[in-house]
Design a protein around this motif. Structure first.
Motif, PDB file in Angstrom:
ATOM      1  N   CYS A  41       0.854  -1.208   0.119  1.00  0.00           N
ATOM      2  CA  CYS A  41      -0.005  -0.006  -0.161  1.00  0.00           C
ATOM      3  C   CYS A  41       0.945   1.282  -0.053  1.00  0.00           C
ATOM      4  CB  CYS A  41      -1.016   0.040   1.073  1.00  0.00           C
ATOM      5  SG  CYS A  41      -0.227   0.389   2.870  1.00  0.00           S
ATOM      6  N   THR A  42       0.390   2.097  -0.157  1.00  0.00           N
ATOM      7  CA  THR A  42       0.718   3.641  -0.169  1.00  0.00           C
ATOM      8  C   THR A  42      -0.333   4.650   0.326  1.00  0.00           C
ATOM      9  OG1 THR A  42       2.254   5.195  -1.497  1.00  0.00           O
ATOM     10  CG2 THR A  42       0.138   4.263  -2.599  1.00  0.00           C
ATOM     11  N   ASP A  43       0.490   5.874   0.588  1.00  0.00           N
ATOM     12  CA  ASP A  43      -0.605   6.858   0.857  1.00  0.00           C
ATOM     13  C   ASP A  43      -0.534   8.036   0.265  1.00  0.00           C
ATOM     14  OD1 ASP A  43       1.566   7.921   2.196  1.00  0.00           O
ATOM     15  OD2 ASP A  43       0.876   7.530   4.343  1.00  0.00           O
ATOM     16  N   ASN A  47       4.296   7.532   1.142  1.00  0.00           N
ATOM     17  CA  ASN A  47       4.850   6.385   2.044  1.00  0.00           C
ATOM     18  C   ASN A  47       4.467   5.040   1.282  1.00  0.00           C
ATOM     19  OD1 ASN A  47       5.835   8.281   4.224  1.00  0.00           O
ATOM     20  ND2 ASN A  47       3.629   8.304   4.834  1.00  0.00           N
ATOM     21  N   ILE A  49       4.385   0.738   1.864  1.00  0.00           N
ATOM     22  CA  ILE A  49       4.621  -0.466   2.850  1.00  0.00           C
ATOM     23  C   ILE A  49       4.805  -1.569   1.679  1.00  0.00           C
ATOM     24  CG2 ILE A  49       3.223  -2.000   4.371  1.00  0.00           C
ATOM     25  CD1 ILE A  49       3.364   0.599   5.564  1.00  0.00           C
ATOM     26  N   GLY A  51       5.702  -5.757   1.943  1.00  0.00           N
ATOM     27  CA  GLY A  51       5.890  -7.077   2.591  1.00  0.00           C
ATOM     28  C   GLY A  51       6.947  -7.876   2.217  1.00  0.00           C
ATOM     29  N   LEU A  73       7.952  -6.938   7.356  1.00  0.00           N
ATOM     30  CA  LEU A  73       7.059  -5.769   6.775  1.00  0.00           C
ATOM     31  C   LEU A  73       7.881  -4.427   7.039  1.00  0.00           C
ATOM     32  CD1 LEU A  73       4.034  -5.397   5.920  1.00  0.00           C
ATOM     33  CD2 LEU A  73       3.500  -5.095   8.373  1.00  0.00           C
ATOM     34  N   MET A  75       7.763  -0.195   6.350  1.00  0.00           N
ATOM     35  CA  MET A  75       7.375   1.218   5.762  1.00  0.00           C
ATOM     36  C   MET A  75       8.589   2.194   5.509  1.00  0.00           C
ATOM     37  SD  MET A  75       6.431   4.479   6.277  1.00  0.00           S
ATOM     38  CE  MET A  75       6.469   5.047   7.653  1.00  0.00           C
TER      39      MET A  75
END
Length: 101
Positions: A41-43, A47, A49, A51, A73, A75
């Motif tokens: 994921c991102t935002d 940022n 993430i 795995g 995991l 970030m």
């Protein structure tokens, strides 16, 4: 108020990102480290993430990457990202996006 072209370009960008989910990515960071893992994921702040991430330290010898450190995991803050590459072998569904052949 967003016009129609903003909405369609933002949904196209979202579709591209969604197509990259669970693909292997290589992220180079400002301190020289490289992380390789699955894009989860991102935002809005970029940022990321990853795995099953592995960390590769910057090496003075370009041919020896050394042993990777398993992180799991991870970030990565967006302001530390220098470049992002999608691994070529995971591109069958995401052709033409950040691929280096």
């Amino acid at each position: 108020m967003a016009d129609q072209s903003d909405v369609s370009s933002s949904s196209q960008a979202r579709q591209k990102l969604e197509g990259l989910l669970n693909k292997n990515m290589r992220i180079r960071m400002t301190d020289g480290r490289t992380l390789v893992g699955l894009f989860l994921c991102t935002d809005r702040d970029c940022n990321v993430i990853l795995g099953s991430a592995q960390e590769f330290l910057k090496s003075t010898d370009t041919f020896s990457q050394g042993e990777p450190r398993v992180l799991g995991l991870a970030m990565i803050p967006g302001h530390h990202v220098v470049s992002i590459e999608v691994e070529a072998d995971s591109l069958e569904d995401a052709q033409g996006f950040g691929a280096h052949h």
